[in-house]
Write a protein that holds these residues in place. Sequence first.
Motif, PDB file in Angstrom:
ATOM      1  N   ARG A   1     -28.272  -3.439  11.111  1.00  0.00           N
ATOM      2  CA  ARG A   1     -28.041  -3.015  12.034  1.00  0.00           C
ATOM      3  C   ARG A   1     -28.753  -1.754  13.434  1.00  0.00           C
ATOM      4  O   ARG A   1     -28.737  -1.636  14.188  1.00  0.00           O
ATOM      5  CB  ARG A   1     -26.666  -2.876  12.953  1.00  0.00           C
ATOM      6  CG  ARG A   1     -25.517  -4.261  12.894  1.00  0.00           C
ATOM      7  CD  ARG A   1     -24.031  -4.245  13.042  1.00  0.00           C
ATOM      8  NE  ARG A   1     -23.951  -4.976  13.199  1.00  0.00           N
ATOM      9  CZ  ARG A   1     -22.466  -5.820  12.672  1.00  0.00           C
ATOM     10  NH1 ARG A   1     -21.257  -5.141  11.801  1.00  0.00           N
ATOM     11  NH2 ARG A   1     -22.013  -7.282  12.807  1.00  0.00           N
TER      12      ARG A   1
ATOM     13  N   VAL B   1     -35.853  -3.153  22.276  1.00  0.00           N
ATOM     14  CA  VAL B   1     -36.411  -4.504  23.052  1.00  0.00           C
ATOM     15  C   VAL B   1     -37.784  -5.439  22.873  1.00  0.00           C
ATOM     16  O   VAL B   1     -38.306  -6.825  22.817  1.00  0.00           O
ATOM     17  CB  VAL B   1     -36.887  -4.558  24.902  1.00  0.00           C
ATOM     18  CG1 VAL B   1     -36.863  -5.944  25.353  1.00  0.00           C
ATOM     19  CG2 VAL B   1     -35.272  -4.382  25.188  1.00  0.00           C
TER      20      VAL B   1
ATOM     21  N   PRO C   1     -27.054 -13.420  11.969  1.00  0.00           N
ATOM     22  CA  PRO C   1     -25.886 -12.983  11.377  1.00  0.00           C
ATOM     23  C   PRO C   1     -25.248 -13.383  10.403  1.00  0.00           C
ATOM     24  O   PRO C   1     -25.103 -14.656  10.311  1.00  0.00           O
ATOM     25  CB  PRO C   1     -25.174 -13.069  12.774  1.00  0.00           C
ATOM     26  CG  PRO C   1     -25.415 -13.669  14.515  1.00  0.00           C
ATOM     27  CD  PRO C   1     -26.649 -13.892  13.184  1.00  0.00           C
TER      28      PRO C   1
ATOM     29  N   GLU D   1     -20.681 -16.055  16.191  1.00  0.00           N
ATOM     30  CA  GLU D   1     -19.762 -16.665  16.979  1.00  0.00           C
ATOM     31  C   GLU D   1     -20.055 -17.187  18.215  1.00  0.00           C
ATOM     32  O   GLU D   1     -21.312 -16.377  18.780  1.00  0.00           O
ATOM     33  CB  GLU D   1     -19.573 -15.299  17.313  1.00  0.00           C
ATOM     34  CG  GLU D   1     -18.234 -14.661  17.070  1.00  0.00           C
ATOM     35  CD  GLU D   1     -17.539 -15.392  16.505  1.00  0.00           C
ATOM     36  OE1 GLU D   1     -16.643 -15.839  17.585  1.00  0.00           O
ATOM     37  OE2 GLU D   1     -16.545 -14.735  15.413  1.00  0.00           O
TER      38      GLU D   1
ATOM     39  N   LEU E   1     -31.435  -3.296  14.283  1.00  0.00           N
ATOM     40  CA  LEU E   1     -32.203  -3.736  14.996  1.00  0.00           C
ATOM     41  C   LEU E   1     -32.330  -3.638  16.476  1.00  0.00           C
ATOM     42  O   LEU E   1     -32.079  -3.942  17.559  1.00  0.00           O
ATOM     43  CB  LEU E   1     -31.071  -5.039  14.936  1.00  0.00           C
ATOM     44  CG  LEU E   1     -31.680  -6.170  14.176  1.00  0.00           C
ATOM     45  CD1 LEU E   1     -30.258  -6.910  13.930  1.00  0.00           C
ATOM     46  CD2 LEU E   1     -32.033  -6.876  14.824  1.00  0.00           C
ATOM     47  N   GLY E   2     -31.324  -1.567  16.067  1.00  0.00           N
ATOM     48  CA  GLY E   2     -31.204  -0.956  17.485  1.00  0.00           C
ATOM     49  C   GLY E   2     -30.288  -1.040  17.652  1.00  0.00           C
ATOM     50  O   GLY E   2     -29.780  -0.616  18.764  1.00  0.00           O
ATOM     51  N   LEU E   3     -29.348  -1.965  17.400  1.00  0.00           N
ATOM     52  CA  LEU E   3     -27.738  -2.474  17.874  1.00  0.00           C
ATOM     53  C   LEU E   3     -27.203  -0.721  17.582  1.00  0.00           C
ATOM     54  O   LEU E   3     -25.863  -0.748  18.380  1.00  0.00           O
ATOM     55  CB  LEU E   3     -27.465  -3.190  17.194  1.00  0.00           C
ATOM     56  CG  LEU E   3     -27.768  -4.308  17.413  1.00  0.00           C
ATOM     57  CD1 LEU E   3     -27.306  -5.668  16.628  1.00  0.00           C
ATOM     58  CD2 LEU E   3     -27.835  -4.834  18.852  1.00  0.00           C
ATOM     59  N   LEU E   4     -26.829  -0.009  16.264  1.00  0.00           N
ATOM     60  CA  LEU E   4     -26.263   1.200  15.717  1.00  0.00           C
ATOM     61  C   LEU E   4     -26.979   2.086  16.601  1.00  0.00           C
ATOM     62  O   LEU E   4     -28.340   1.995  15.364  1.00  0.00           O
ATOM     63  CB  LEU E   4     -25.633   0.638  15.060  1.00  0.00           C
ATOM     64  CG  LEU E   4     -25.151   0.128  14.595  1.00  0.00           C
ATOM     65  CD1 LEU E   4     -24.100  -0.257  13.061  1.00  0.00           C
ATOM     66  CD2 LEU E   4     -23.756   0.235  15.173  1.00  0.00           C
ATOM     67  N   ARG E   5     -26.909   3.120  16.561  1.00  0.00           N
ATOM     68  CA  ARG E   5     -27.832   4.639  16.222  1.00  0.00           C
ATOM     69  C   ARG E   5     -28.156   5.115  15.723  1.00  0.00           C
ATOM     70  O   ARG E   5     -27.075   5.721  15.111  1.00  0.00           O
ATOM     71  CB  ARG E   5     -27.755   5.366  17.337  1.00  0.00           C
ATOM     72  CG  ARG E   5     -29.102   6.080  17.581  1.00  0.00           C
ATOM     73  CD  ARG E   5     -28.937   6.862  19.324  1.00  0.00           C
ATOM     74  NE  ARG E   5     -29.850   7.058  19.930  1.00  0.00           N
ATOM     75  CZ  ARG E   5     -29.675   7.501  21.038  1.00  0.00           C
ATOM     76  NH1 ARG E   5     -29.089   7.693  22.049  1.00  0.00           N
ATOM     77  NH2 ARG E   5     -31.062   8.302  21.067  1.00  0.00           N
TER      78      ARG E   5
ATOM     79  N   PHE F   1     -19.639   7.177  10.857  1.00  0.00           N
ATOM     80  CA  PHE F   1     -17.922   6.191  11.698  1.00  0.00           C
ATOM     81  C   PHE F   1     -17.197   7.191  11.471  1.00  0.00           C
ATOM     82  O   PHE F   1     -16.354   7.069  11.064  1.00  0.00           O
ATOM     83  CB  PHE F   1     -17.899   4.261  11.410  1.00  0.00           C
ATOM     84  CG  PHE F   1     -18.991   3.643  11.712  1.00  0.00           C
ATOM     85  CD1 PHE F   1     -19.506   3.718  12.886  1.00  0.00           C
ATOM     86  CD2 PHE F   1     -19.299   3.592  10.674  1.00  0.00           C
ATOM     87  CE1 PHE F   1     -20.527   2.557  13.210  1.00  0.00           C
ATOM     88  CE2 PHE F   1     -20.940   2.330  10.389  1.00  0.00           C
ATOM     89  CZ  PHE F   1     -20.899   1.941  11.791  1.00  0.00           C
TER      90      PHE F   1
ATOM     91  N   TRP G   1     -34.963   2.157  17.187  1.00  0.00           N
ATOM     92  CA  TRP G   1     -34.233   2.165  18.517  1.00  0.00           C
ATOM     93  C   TRP G   1     -34.750   2.455  20.414  1.00  0.00           C
ATOM     94  O   TRP G   1     -33.987   1.639  20.817  1.00  0.00           O
ATOM     95  CB  TRP G   1     -33.465   3.728  18.415  1.00  0.00           C
ATOM     96  CG  TRP G   1     -32.471   3.665  19.774  1.00  0.00           C
ATOM     97  CD1 TRP G   1     -32.662   4.325  20.532  1.00  0.00           C
ATOM     98  CD2 TRP G   1     -31.030   3.376  20.130  1.00  0.00           C
ATOM     99  NE1 TRP G   1     -32.045   4.625  20.996  1.00  0.00           N
ATOM    100  CE2 TRP G   1     -30.463   4.324  21.265  1.00  0.00           C
ATOM    101  CE3 TRP G   1     -30.103   2.433  18.914  1.00  0.00           C
ATOM    102  CZ2 TRP G   1     -29.628   3.590  21.118  1.00  0.00           C
ATOM    103  CZ3 TRP G   1     -28.921   2.837  19.552  1.00  0.00           C
ATOM    104  CH2 TRP G   1     -28.422   2.879  20.684  1.00  0.00           C
TER     105      TRP G   1
ATOM    106  N   TYR H   1     -33.495 -12.992  14.304  1.00  0.00           N
ATOM    107  CA  TYR H   1     -31.989 -11.756  13.096  1.00  0.00           C
ATOM    108  C   TYR H   1     -31.055 -13.308  13.279  1.00  0.00           C
ATOM    109  O   TYR H   1     -30.474 -13.979  13.674  1.00  0.00           O
ATOM    110  CB  TYR H   1     -31.535 -11.275  13.790  1.00  0.00           C
ATOM    111  CG  TYR H   1     -30.378 -10.574  13.374  1.00  0.00           C
ATOM    112  CD1 TYR H   1     -29.556 -10.577  12.698  1.00  0.00           C
ATOM    113  CD2 TYR H   1     -28.802 -10.468  14.859  1.00  0.00           C
ATOM    114  CE1 TYR H   1     -28.493  -9.922  12.012  1.00  0.00           C
ATOM    115  CE2 TYR H   1     -27.554  -9.910  14.500  1.00  0.00           C
ATOM    116  CZ  TYR H   1     -27.505  -9.104  13.130  1.00  0.00           C
ATOM    117  OH  TYR H   1     -26.181  -9.555  13.020  1.00  0.00           O
TER     118      TYR H   1
ATOM    119  N   HIS I   1     -38.683  -6.891  19.827  1.00  0.00           N
ATOM    120  CA  HIS I   1     -36.956  -8.397  18.858  1.00  0.00           C
ATOM    121  C   HIS I   1     -38.102  -9.263  19.248  1.00  0.00           C
ATOM    122  O   HIS I   1     -37.843 -10.168  18.923  1.00  0.00           O
ATOM    123  CB  HIS I   1     -36.232  -7.772  20.069  1.00  0.00           C
ATOM    124  CG  HIS I   1     -34.899  -6.898  19.690  1.00  0.00           C
ATOM    125  ND1 HIS I   1     -33.724  -6.418  20.403  1.00  0.00           N
ATOM    126  CD2 HIS I   1     -35.170  -5.966  18.518  1.00  0.00           C
ATOM    127  CE1 HIS I   1     -33.084  -5.102  19.318  1.00  0.00           C
ATOM    128  NE2 HIS I   1     -34.074  -5.152  18.688  1.00  0.00           N
TER     129      HIS I   1
ATOM    130  N   LYS J   1     -25.887   7.287   8.628  1.00  0.00           N
ATOM    131  CA  LYS J   1     -24.771   6.439   9.171  1.00  0.00           C
ATOM    132  C   LYS J   1     -23.439   7.347   9.675  1.00  0.00           C
ATOM    133  O   LYS J   1     -22.817   7.210   8.293  1.00  0.00           O
ATOM    134  CB  LYS J   1     -24.745   5.910  10.130  1.00  0.00           C
ATOM    135  CG  LYS J   1     -24.160   4.736  11.107  1.00  0.00           C
ATOM    136  CD  LYS J   1     -24.393   5.280  12.384  1.00  0.00           C
ATOM    137  CE  LYS J   1     -23.589   5.008  13.806  1.00  0.00           C
ATOM    138  NZ  LYS J   1     -24.142   5.516  15.072  1.00  0.00           N
TER     139      LYS J   1
END
Lengths: 551, 306
Positions: free
Chosen positions: B48, B73, B83, B87, B51-55, B14, B69, B81, B76, B12
């Motif tokens: 992440r 759904v 974190p 928040e 969890l399919g939050l990032l590809r 960024f 990915w 999970y 899940h 991955k």
Amino acid sequence: MNAGISTTAARDADIARSGNGALAGTGTLIRFILRRDRIRIPVWIVAIVVSLVGVAQSYADTFPTQSDLDSRAKLVDSPIFVAFNGPGYGLDNYTLGAMVANEGLYLGVILVALMSVFLVIRHTRAEEESGRAELIRSAAVGRHAGTVSSIVVVAAANVVVGLLAAAGLSSLEELDGTGSLTFGLSMTAAGLVFTAAAAIAAQVAEYARGAIGVGVAALGVTYVLRAIGDISETGLSWVSPFAWSLETRAFVDERWWPLLLSLSLAVVVTYGAMVVSARRDVGGALVPPRPGRSRATSQLVRPVGLALRLQRGGLIAWAIGLALLGASFGPLVGDVGEFAAENEQLQDIIAAAEGATVTESFLGTVTRMLALITTGFAIQSALRMRGEEISGRVEPMLATALSRQRWVSGYLAVATGGSALVMLAGSMLLGVTAAAGQQDASLLFELLAGGVAYLPAIWVAAGVVVALFGVLPGVVKAAWLVLVYDVLVGLLGAPLGLDDSPARNLSPFGHVPQLPGVDFDALPIVVLVAVAGGLIGVGVAGFRRRDVQSS
Amino acid sequence: MRPVISVEGLVKNFGTTRALDGVNLVVEGGEVHGFLGPNGAGKSTTIRILLGLLRADHGTATVLGGDAWDDAVELHRRLAYVPGDVELWPNLTGGEAIDLQARLRDGFDPRHRDELCERFDLDPSKKGRTYSKGNRQKVAIVAALASDAELLILDEPTAGLDPLMEAVFQECIREAKASGRTVLLSSHILAQVEALADHVSIIRLGRVVEAGTLAELRHLTRTTIDVMTSRPADSVSQFTGVHDLRLEDGRARFDVDTEHLDAVVGHLHELGIRALVSQPPTLEQLFMRHYGAELPGATTQDGVSR
């Protein structure tokens, strides 16, 4: 050992020098704010000055001859204009300067007020909300340093805006230096009032968003009070900084004393903000938190439920605000009609220009204004998605069996359904009060229909937010430009000469039939709904493909 | 049986930063798997992606037999999970936040939820903005444990918890393991991983550099010996595999490579052992061996963990 003692002594001396009082550290914080906003503040200043000079220039281009100006003066004397722009002055010999002041000063006041509210809250309540203020206050920083440094910087920005606006205006051939300076400083004075008002708002509300709401509400209330005072000629206007700024009579017979009212109010309100700020806890507000439900209702667990719950307070406030605005303008419709009946010439001007009666044209303009404000709600509401993402609160939600499109659908429902509610609250009260004044019930239905006709254009703005959120999340706030453009086309289009230009077509507001008073045309409505749907589709598809980001 | 989590060659980026550089990770069903690494090593990025939050840019990530990915759904429903940085919504109560997440998974049990609130000493009627860091963390832990998810993915779950609550947390994880659930536990608290995990993977600069059972990993490192002998023990320094020997008043302290332990202890016996303390290598030492030299202060340095 000795070295240690002398170091401590030196440090004590340092503290003594830097001031141990409530204002200690103010200078450092001022530099810090200027550093943080070295782009933001200049952008505000330049944008405001350029818009004002641009408006003045376009007036000069659109009304080149004295006879143009004379017929304009008759319009300015009409109740519609008085309601929106205040009582005209210098109408006997209408000059470009008088026109810029009569028709452009309130734009300037609104812009500096918004700048002041946003900047002050950003450096006061937003800092407390994030917890950064605690870090700052734990250092050798006085109790008032945070508030005072923000006020000093924003006040200075207001002075710079006023002076630059004066310089810009006086660069136009027809505008003299004294008038330009009066105009500029009238803006500055109003800006200072709203700077102080924002400082109080930051004490009252616990969240930056709420504080901005209080500040903007102050702007709306003072504007409406003035409108009512100017129409009813009761002197009520004299409670509003809008009136004080216009009463300097820039470009005609300048006088400075009305600005003393603004300055006095600004000083008194600032003092009040400092008193409250020194008495309360850092991060606290005037209302203490109460315990709530320890279980979620089944309503809350649905995507719409959460999105609605998070925005319920704001939604209700917007709806009440629009309802009050509608109810303030509705009763004026009688005065407008009366005036027009006595003045055939005016009737011709308006009817020729709009193809509608004076009353209809007035109500159409008010409806359009309500729709523009509702667009602000729609954009803000849809932007909530990005806020949830950046804060990191979306990650645990999307780590449950909640698909991304279902999550978006909740916020979308609130943005679209909520904007319908807000718009109809405004149209309903405008309609009820206007219908009562005219004793004509059909007016209510016409105005409701007029409000509904704007919904697709409002939804396009929400659609732009969703599309940017999905595809270019980093610049999603650029969606506000849609509102800026809508205001330019929707309210200022005629004086700016945009009405016949192709630029008008770029704004959704350029396509909405201005009901009542014109024939209803379904095609643009259908097209706007399709455009909004398309934008939403693009956004959802984009969001399903991209990474979830967090701070 | 297929592994519960199976990650191969995960990459991955960024922008120009390479966050993951070919991560491999296998978590078998029913195990508590410790996921260790310094800040910025790629723990949270890996999670992440799971969890399919990032590809992921390259590689495969399979969770509970599905693609992380594409089947996010559905998966899940069966995993929970926590974190590392929770928040909450300022104007929603902790209880509402718990329900919101737990009810969107399979097997939510309100009674279990109440029991967990009790055990963690959490008042669910308070608004999100009034919770401290530790209490926010408890909200997420209760939300994760209140459903009967097959897989728990925990990303530094106890940051900010006091030692008492840390003990409750460890108890809950042992119960989860006993009921056959699988746990991926990313953590900085080595004692926690040591107490809970059967298997450990250590990630560094976007790659898993060490993986295995704790026993296997210990074998690769040193045992600490603290011994009092009748005759002076200076001769110990002659043995291969002995490090950091310190001698004082008939007492010797040193580290010895685990493979040479037998020979050294045999020699100590000849010298006459009066007291002996032998400590197995701690995870901390393992960890420091991987990072200590190149990344001084790696375990304490501040940084944004991705």
